[in-house]
Design a protein around this motif. Structure first.
Motif, PDB file in Angstrom:
ATOM      1  N   TYR A   1      -2.628  -2.464  -1.323  1.00 41.42           N
ATOM      2  CA  TYR A   1      -3.541  -2.020  -0.268  1.00 41.42           C
ATOM      3  C   TYR A   1      -3.840  -0.544  -0.541  1.00 41.42           C
ATOM      4  O   TYR A   1      -3.079   0.141  -1.217  1.00 41.42           O
TER       5      TYR A   1
ATOM      6  N   THR B   1       1.860  -0.789   0.244  1.00 39.22           N
ATOM      7  CA  THR B   1       1.143  -0.611   1.510  1.00 39.22           C
ATOM      8  C   THR B   1       0.410   0.725   1.650  1.00 39.22           C
ATOM      9  O   THR B   1       0.730   1.700   0.976  1.00 39.22           O
ATOM     10  N   CYS B   2      -0.546   0.732   2.580  1.00 38.70           N
ATOM     11  CA  CYS B   2      -1.340   1.924   2.906  1.00 38.70           C
ATOM     12  C   CYS B   2      -1.253   2.149   4.410  1.00 38.70           C
ATOM     13  O   CYS B   2      -1.260   1.186   5.169  1.00 38.70           O
TER      14      CYS B   2
ATOM     15  N   CYS C   1      -5.626   3.144  -1.581  1.00 36.88           N
ATOM     16  CA  CYS C   1      -6.507   3.881  -2.492  1.00 36.88           C
ATOM     17  C   CYS C   1      -6.064   3.765  -3.953  1.00 36.88           C
ATOM     18  O   CYS C   1      -5.112   3.088  -4.296  1.00 36.88           O
TER      19      CYS C   1
ATOM     20  N   THR D   1       2.926  10.995   4.094  1.00 36.90           N
ATOM     21  CA  THR D   1       3.407   9.850   3.303  1.00 36.90           C
ATOM     22  C   THR D   1       3.531  10.182   1.824  1.00 36.90           C
ATOM     23  O   THR D   1       4.221   9.482   1.087  1.00 36.90           O
ATOM     24  N   ARG D   2       2.835  11.223   1.391  1.00 36.49           N
ATOM     25  CA  ARG D   2       2.835  11.565  -0.045  1.00 36.49           C
ATOM     26  C   ARG D   2       3.485  12.909  -0.329  1.00 36.49           C
ATOM     27  O   ARG D   2       3.550  13.334  -1.479  1.00 36.49           O
TER      28      ARG D   2
ATOM     29  N   CYS E   1       2.838   3.803   1.099  1.00 30.90           N
ATOM     30  CA  CYS E   1       2.783   4.871   2.104  1.00 30.90           C
ATOM     31  C   CYS E   1       3.428   4.512   3.437  1.00 30.90           C
ATOM     32  O   CYS E   1       4.030   5.368   4.087  1.00 30.90           O
TER      33      CYS E   1
END
Ligand code: SAH
Ligand code: SF4
Ligand code: F3S
Length: 438
Positions: free
Chosen positions: A8, A45-46, A10, A168-169, A80
């Motif tokens: 999911y 996941t996103c 980017c 998340t990053r 994420c």
């Protein structure tokens, strides 16, 4: 074992999935598209918008049933969403059928975590709070031979007030020029023609390296690699894009004539509330410079409608930016409140109906503009990198121009991965038709 990865979100996530696939392949496992054949299923996941979360939890429910039928299936989740404590706690308490959880900072630990799970037969959780050193040399199993994503930096320090990505990053960190160059050289040796450099804000590339290197400097280095014919990148934050970058795109043939420059909103008050650090006028000035310096450039953007407090009048500034900039394409989003971000707690959240209505007006106008731009391609000849067979017509192939326009034309599988000259014969809102010229 056979594995299936579902991604999911980017390009960052797609690139991470390619690394997970690389590690699985290296360990002797094989990919499969068929879920019933898979022994390992990985969901990457996103969490950028609420509906991405909802979709994921829907899928988790579905896999519960599948696991009942296939007892030895290993279900892994990563990406994420796993960097959010609330999500991980919910999974631990309500979705006990999950076998492995890991985050965005430690995908290189995947083989070890898998081994742990296979030994202990219990849920294994490994999550790092933030990115430490960048781990290099993870094997990558890429989708295509002729084009590839190359991550040049990780994380984000911008904290746009709506956005979950910095949480998340983690903090921004850049790979060294040497490690990027050697990845690109290796790609060129195996026939790769086009690379897309990835970073949340490529214009701040190098800031964490402690050496004198800028993003345009990196681009010039990579343009020297023989065999690489096209270089793309995303994303450029308008606050940091430099004249040097614009001139580098204009002057370096391998750099595609395409700038993805997310504006998010057209109104200066809204932009300030979004913490974007540029005004409507700054953005318009920038676009003017880009269009003058790079003739034929394609300009694409991201738009959020319905940011908290956005009035009808303020939304009309977004419409005005669209009129003035004439974007080739735009990724459009309804504002989605993300817990933990400043905008989540802002008063005056906008009604969903109003968001939809604004989005529709934007899309309607945009479709007409992109059709008009595409009509400007009629009768001209462009270099097209052929990407594969057309989905709806097996006698046709599909590819992209330097400006990232999709072109469909008669051809067979032998053309895939080649750059050919195509004359444009028909222009639609989202794609072009053409015929190959020798
Ligand atoms: N780093 C990139 C984009 C990352 S996220 C940049 O700054 O341009 C991709 C896009 O998702 C963003 O550009 C934004 O338009 C959209 N987005 C991010 N958070 C959002 C939210 N809470 N609601 C709606 N759209 C969002
Ligand atoms: Fe999100 Fe802004 Fe960072 Fe892009 S620059 S990832 S929109 S915080
Ligand atoms: Fe990308 Fe979604 Fe994460 S957009 S960075 S996968 S939150």
């Amino acid at each position: 074992m056979n594995y299936k990865i579902i991604t999911y979100g980017c390009q960052m996530n797609e690139n991470d999935s390619e690394k997970i696939a690389g590690m699985l392949k290296q360990a002797g496992h094989s990919p499969t598209e068929d879920e019933n054949e898979a022994n390992i299923i990985i969901l990457n996941t996103c969490s950028v918008r609420e509906n991405a979360n909802d979709k994921f939890f829907g899928h988790l429910g579905y896999y519960k049933k599948l696991k009942k039928e296939k007892k030895d299936l290993v279900l892994c989740i990563c990406g994420c969403m796993m960097q959010q404590d609330s999500v991980v706690n919910e999974i631990k308490s309500k979705y006990r059928h999950v076998d492995m959880i890991f985050g965005t900072h430690n995908i290189h630990e995947f083989p070890q975590l898998l081994a742990d799970h296979l030994e202990k037969h219990e849920m294994v959780v490994g999550i790092w709070e933030d990115g430490r050193e960048i781990v290099e040399n993870i094997p990558v199993e890429r989708k295509h031979e002729f084009k590839a994503y190359v991550s040049i930096m990780f994380g984000c320090n911008n904290f746009c007030s709506y956005c979950i990505v910095p949480y998340t990053r983690g903090r921004e960190r850049s790979r060294t020029v040497e490690s990027i160059r050697s990845e690109v050289e290796a790609l060129a040796k195996t026939g790769c023609k086009e690379i897309t450099l990835l970073g949340q804000n490529v214009n701040s590339y190098g800031n964490t390296l402690g050496e004198e290197i800028t993003f345009p400097g990196l681009l010039k280095e990579l343009a020297k690699v023989d065999g690489i014919e096209r270089i793309r990148f995303m994303t450029s934050h308008p606050k940091d894009i430099s004249l040097e970058l614009i001139e580098t795109i204009a002057g370096e043939k391998k750099l595609c004539n395409h700038v993805h420059l997310p504006v998010q909103a057209g109104n200066s008050r809204v932009l300030s509330a979004m913490n974007r650090k540029y005004s409507k006028e700054d953005y318009l000035d920038l676009v003017r410079k880009i269009k003058v310096k790079i003739p034929g450039v394609a300009l694409t953007t991201d738009i959020i409608v319905g940011f908290p407090g956005e009035t009808e009048e303020e939304f009309m500034d977004t419409m005005d930016i669209l009129e003035k900039c004439e974007f080739d394409s735009a990724y459009t989003f309804l504002y989605s409140p993300r817990e933990g971000t400043p905008a989540y707690n802002m008063e005056e959240q906008i009604d969903e109906d109003i968001k939809h209505e604004r989005l529709n007006r934007f899309l309607d106008r945009h479709h007409r503009i992109s059709k008009k731009i595409n009509q400007g391609y009629l009768g001209k000849v462009y270099d097209v990198l052929v990407e594969g067979l057309s989905k709806n017509n097996p006698d046709n192939v599909t590819g992209r121009t330097e400006t990232n326009k999709t072109v469909n034309f008669k051809g067979d599988v032998s053309l895939v991965g080649q750059i050919v000259k195509v004359k444009i014969t028909q222009a639609k809102s989202f794609s072009l038709d053409g015929e190959i010229v020798s």
